[in-house]
Design a protein around this motif. Structure first.
Motif, short mmCIF file in Angstrom:
data_model
loop_
_atom_site.label_atom_id
_atom_site.label_comp_id
_atom_site.label_asym_id
_atom_site.label_seq_id
_atom_site.Cartn_x
_atom_site.Cartn_y
_atom_site.Cartn_z
N ALA A 14 69.84 61.31 -35.32
CA ALA A 14 68.37 61.62 -35.99
C ALA A 14 67.95 61.33 -37.28
CB ALA A 14 68.44 63.49 -36.03
N GLY A 15 66.87 61.43 -37.58
CA GLY A 15 66.25 61.20 -38.77
C GLY A 15 64.68 61.39 -38.70
N ALA A 16 64.31 61.36 -40.06
CA ALA A 16 62.72 61.72 -40.15
C ALA A 16 61.91 60.25 -39.71
CB ALA A 16 62.58 62.23 -41.62
N ASP A 17 60.64 60.69 -39.22
CA ASP A 17 59.88 59.58 -39.19
C ASP A 17 59.57 59.00 -40.67
OD1 ASP A 17 57.88 57.95 -38.24
OD2 ASP A 17 56.24 59.38 -37.74
N LEU A 18 59.24 57.76 -40.81
CA LEU A 18 59.17 57.17 -42.00
C LEU A 18 58.34 58.11 -43.01
CD1 LEU A 18 60.26 54.45 -43.33
CD2 LEU A 18 58.05 53.40 -43.13
N LEU A 19 56.88 58.14 -43.13
CA LEU A 19 56.25 58.80 -44.04
C LEU A 19 56.78 60.33 -44.18
CD1 LEU A 19 52.79 57.42 -43.06
CD2 LEU A 19 54.36 56.51 -44.75
N ASP A 20 57.36 60.91 -43.31
CA ASP A 20 57.92 62.22 -43.27
C ASP A 20 59.02 62.50 -44.50
OD1 ASP A 20 56.01 63.14 -41.70
OD2 ASP A 20 57.42 63.17 -39.93
N TYR A 21 59.59 61.34 -44.94
CA TYR A 21 60.64 61.45 -45.90
C TYR A 21 60.08 61.73 -47.21
CZ TYR A 21 64.80 60.00 -43.07
OH TYR A 21 65.86 59.89 -42.40
N ARG A 22 58.95 61.37 -47.49
CA ARG A 22 58.32 61.36 -48.82
C ARG A 22 58.52 62.75 -49.61
NH1 ARG A 22 53.42 61.87 -52.03
NH2 ARG A 22 52.78 60.06 -53.26
N PRO A 23 58.07 63.87 -48.98
CA PRO A 23 58.25 65.31 -49.70
C PRO A 23 59.64 65.46 -50.09
CG PRO A 23 56.83 65.44 -47.51
CD PRO A 23 57.46 63.98 -47.43
N TYR A 24 60.72 64.67 -49.34
CA TYR A 24 62.00 64.97 -49.59
C TYR A 24 62.31 64.29 -51.05
CZ TYR A 24 62.18 67.77 -45.58
OH TYR A 24 61.68 68.92 -44.64
N LEU A 25 61.51 63.21 -51.38
CA LEU A 25 61.94 62.13 -52.43
C LEU A 25 61.65 62.98 -53.64
CD1 LEU A 25 60.66 58.88 -51.31
CD2 LEU A 25 62.90 59.23 -52.07
N GLU A 26 62.70 62.67 -54.71
CA GLU A 26 62.11 63.35 -56.09
C GLU A 26 60.60 62.68 -56.53
OE1 GLU A 26 65.23 61.91 -55.37
OE2 GLU A 26 66.59 62.77 -56.71
N LYS A 27 59.87 63.43 -57.14
CA LYS A 27 58.50 62.99 -57.51
C LYS A 27 58.43 61.67 -58.26
CE LYS A 27 56.26 67.43 -56.96
NZ LYS A 27 55.49 68.45 -57.75
N ARG A 28 59.33 61.43 -58.96
CA ARG A 28 59.26 60.18 -59.80
C ARG A 28 59.33 59.04 -59.11
NH1 ARG A 28 64.61 62.13 -60.70
NH2 ARG A 28 66.06 60.86 -60.48
N TYR A 29 59.79 59.05 -57.66
CA TYR A 29 59.84 57.74 -56.61
C TYR A 29 58.70 57.94 -55.64
CZ TYR A 29 64.69 57.64 -58.44
OH TYR A 29 65.86 57.87 -59.08
N HIS A 30 57.79 58.72 -55.83
CA HIS A 30 56.63 58.68 -54.77
C HIS A 30 55.77 57.56 -54.82
CE1 HIS A 30 56.38 63.40 -54.06
NE2 HIS A 30 57.61 62.82 -53.62
N ASP A 31 55.42 57.04 -56.18
CA ASP A 31 54.82 55.85 -56.25
C ASP A 31 55.47 54.56 -55.67
OD1 ASP A 31 52.66 56.99 -57.50
OD2 ASP A 31 53.37 56.47 -59.45
N ASP A 32 56.81 54.42 -55.85
CA ASP A 32 57.50 53.41 -55.51
C ASP A 32 57.65 53.69 -53.80
OD1 ASP A 32 58.33 52.02 -57.90
OD2 ASP A 32 59.80 53.58 -58.22
N PHE A 33 57.73 54.66 -53.32
CA PHE A 33 57.80 54.83 -52.05
C PHE A 33 56.36 54.44 -51.38
CE2 PHE A 33 56.88 57.46 -48.12
CZ PHE A 33 57.97 57.30 -47.22
N ASP A 34 55.37 54.85 -52.02
CA ASP A 34 53.77 54.65 -51.32
C ASP A 34 53.83 53.01 -51.08
OD1 ASP A 34 53.22 57.13 -51.17
OD2 ASP A 34 52.05 57.04 -52.95
N VAL A 35 54.22 52.13 -52.28
CA VAL A 35 54.31 50.59 -52.16
C VAL A 35 55.24 50.08 -51.00
CG1 VAL A 35 54.73 48.74 -53.58
CG2 VAL A 35 53.58 50.40 -54.60
#
Length: 408
Positions: A14-35
């Motif tokens: 199992a695993g999350a859909d790609l974009l559904d991982y975003r809330p589980y990342l530390e906020k400092r990585y959100h911009d990197d994740f979006d890119v």
């Protein structure tokens, strides 16, 4: 005793859909994740299909597993964690420049997995992920994940040739083995996670299919000869989706080398003496004894030619798995998969291999699961009926005819 088996799959994904991982990342990585997410192209057809939500739709998953006679599961990863080029099982070890973001991605997956398991209390044992590039960080994540309730234990990454990491026999990983033994965390090594990159030519893909299980088996002899189990007697290793028929022959081979090398170390005149020096003191007991004390096999869809070897493998060591939701898994024909393997096997042995052993290794509560199995599990009578004809549309190797015991 119920007339139905309590079936626990020791190998699901199992695993999350790609974009559904975003809330589980530390906020400092959100911009990197979006890119990263904006340009990432998923390479896996099954994760783009309409059925991809089997990986993260909790209600669908419970319903389909129950329809298949399964009441609980050990959950390995399947989808793409943030900042990974592919599924983490197959991804190469990160470079120094990739390490921070890869770690962030795995921590996000582990957090998501804890919530996913909590959505079906007592019915999922989540296998969490670490990287071995930073042993201290791995130890910290093991403690955090275990505290978060992920009972499936650690998924041990491979250290294939060319990875730049110390081999698994290295005492550099002793802090990892120590914390797993301390906390009772199983160490899982899944097929595919230790193969070196081979390219994408047709021949390369064929070579991968032939060799991938061998590269995964290496964890066994690395940890045995490296003495991990002598130094950490509470350590448990589970080898998953690698077959099981290879185990008796490999244990015989490992015992042979152990005996020769230990004996040779006392006789300096032998050609093998230099290879055996220090081995007895480092590893202790013969490999077959270590296997029966510390190791287990997630045999997945055990096949008929493997079943006669169960006494040599250890009936208390074998755990069946459906490999849901993979195409090579037995869903929706797990009852038939059980019949083709276990029709002529005594009831108590079947009960151990398809549920009892997994409950013991991963801490499932049978008092919780047995009443569910009494409604949805396969009947003892059903499993005892030999399967005369495989389902026409079954895609699992469990139903392949003419298979024989592999060399590895």
């Amino acid at each position: 005793m119920s007339d139905r088996y309590t079936v626990i799959s020791a190998d699901c994904h199992a695993g999350a859909d790609l974009l559904d991982y975003r809330p589980y990342l530390e906020k400092r990585y959100h911009d990197d994740f979006d890119v990263w997410a904006a340009t990432y192209v998923n390479p896996y057809e099954d994760l783009l299909a309409d059925t991809a939500d089997k990986n993260w739709n909790s209600d669908r998953r419970v319903a389909e597993l129950e329809e298949d006679g399964i009441v609980a599961e050990v959950v390995f990863p399947n989808t793409i964690p943030p900042f990974f080029p592919s599924g983490s099982l197959m991804a190469p070890a990160p470079t120094a420049g990739e390490l921070e973001l890869r770690w962030a991605g795995l921590r996000a997956h582990n957090r998501w997995l804890a919530d996913f398991c909590a959505a079906a209390p007592g019915r999922r044992a989540g296998v969490f992920q670490v990287l071995l590039n930073d042993v201290d960080a791995a130890v910290a994540e093991i403690r955090r994940a275990a505290e978060a309730g992920l009972k499936g234990g650690l998924m041990l990454p491979g250290t294939p040739p060319g990875s730049g990491l110390p081999e698994l026999y290295s005492q550099a990983y002793d802090p990892v083995w120590a914390v797993c033994a301390e906390l009772g965390v199983p160490v899982n090594h899944h097929a595919g996670s230790a193969s070196p990159p081979l390219g994408d030519e047709p021949a390369a893909r064929a070579v991968f299919m032939v060799e991938t299980t061998w590269f995964s088996h290496r964890a066994l002899w690395h940890l045995v000869f490296g003495g991990a189990f002598r130094r950490h007697p509470g350590l448990n290793l589970v080898l998953t989706e690698q077959g099981s028929g290879w185990i008796p022959g490999v244990l015989d081979m490992l015992d042979y080398y152990h005996g020769r090398l230990v004996a040779a170390a006392t006789r300096a005149s032998t050609a093998e003496s230099k290879f055996g020096a220090g081995l007895a003191a480092r590893m202790g007991r013969p490999p077959s004894e270590v296997w029966h004390e510390n190791c287990f096999v997630g045999a997945s869809f055990m096949r008929p030619h493997e079943v006669p070897l169960r006494d040599r493998i250890g009936i208390d060591k074998i755990m069946w798995g459906s490999d849901y939701p993979h195409d090579e898994g037995t869903y929706p024909y797990s009852r038939e998969g059980l019949r083709i393997a276990y029709a002529d096997v005594p009831r108590d042995e079947v009960a151990a291999m398809i549920g009892g052993n997994a409950a013991r290794v991963y801490g499932f509560d049978l008092d919780l699961l047995d009443p569910i199995a009494a409604k949805v599990g396969p009947t003892v009578e059903e499993v005892a009926q030999p399967l005369e004809k495989s389902p026409a549309d079954a895609t699992s190797p469990a139903f392949a005819r003419g298979a024989s015991v592999r060399v590895w």
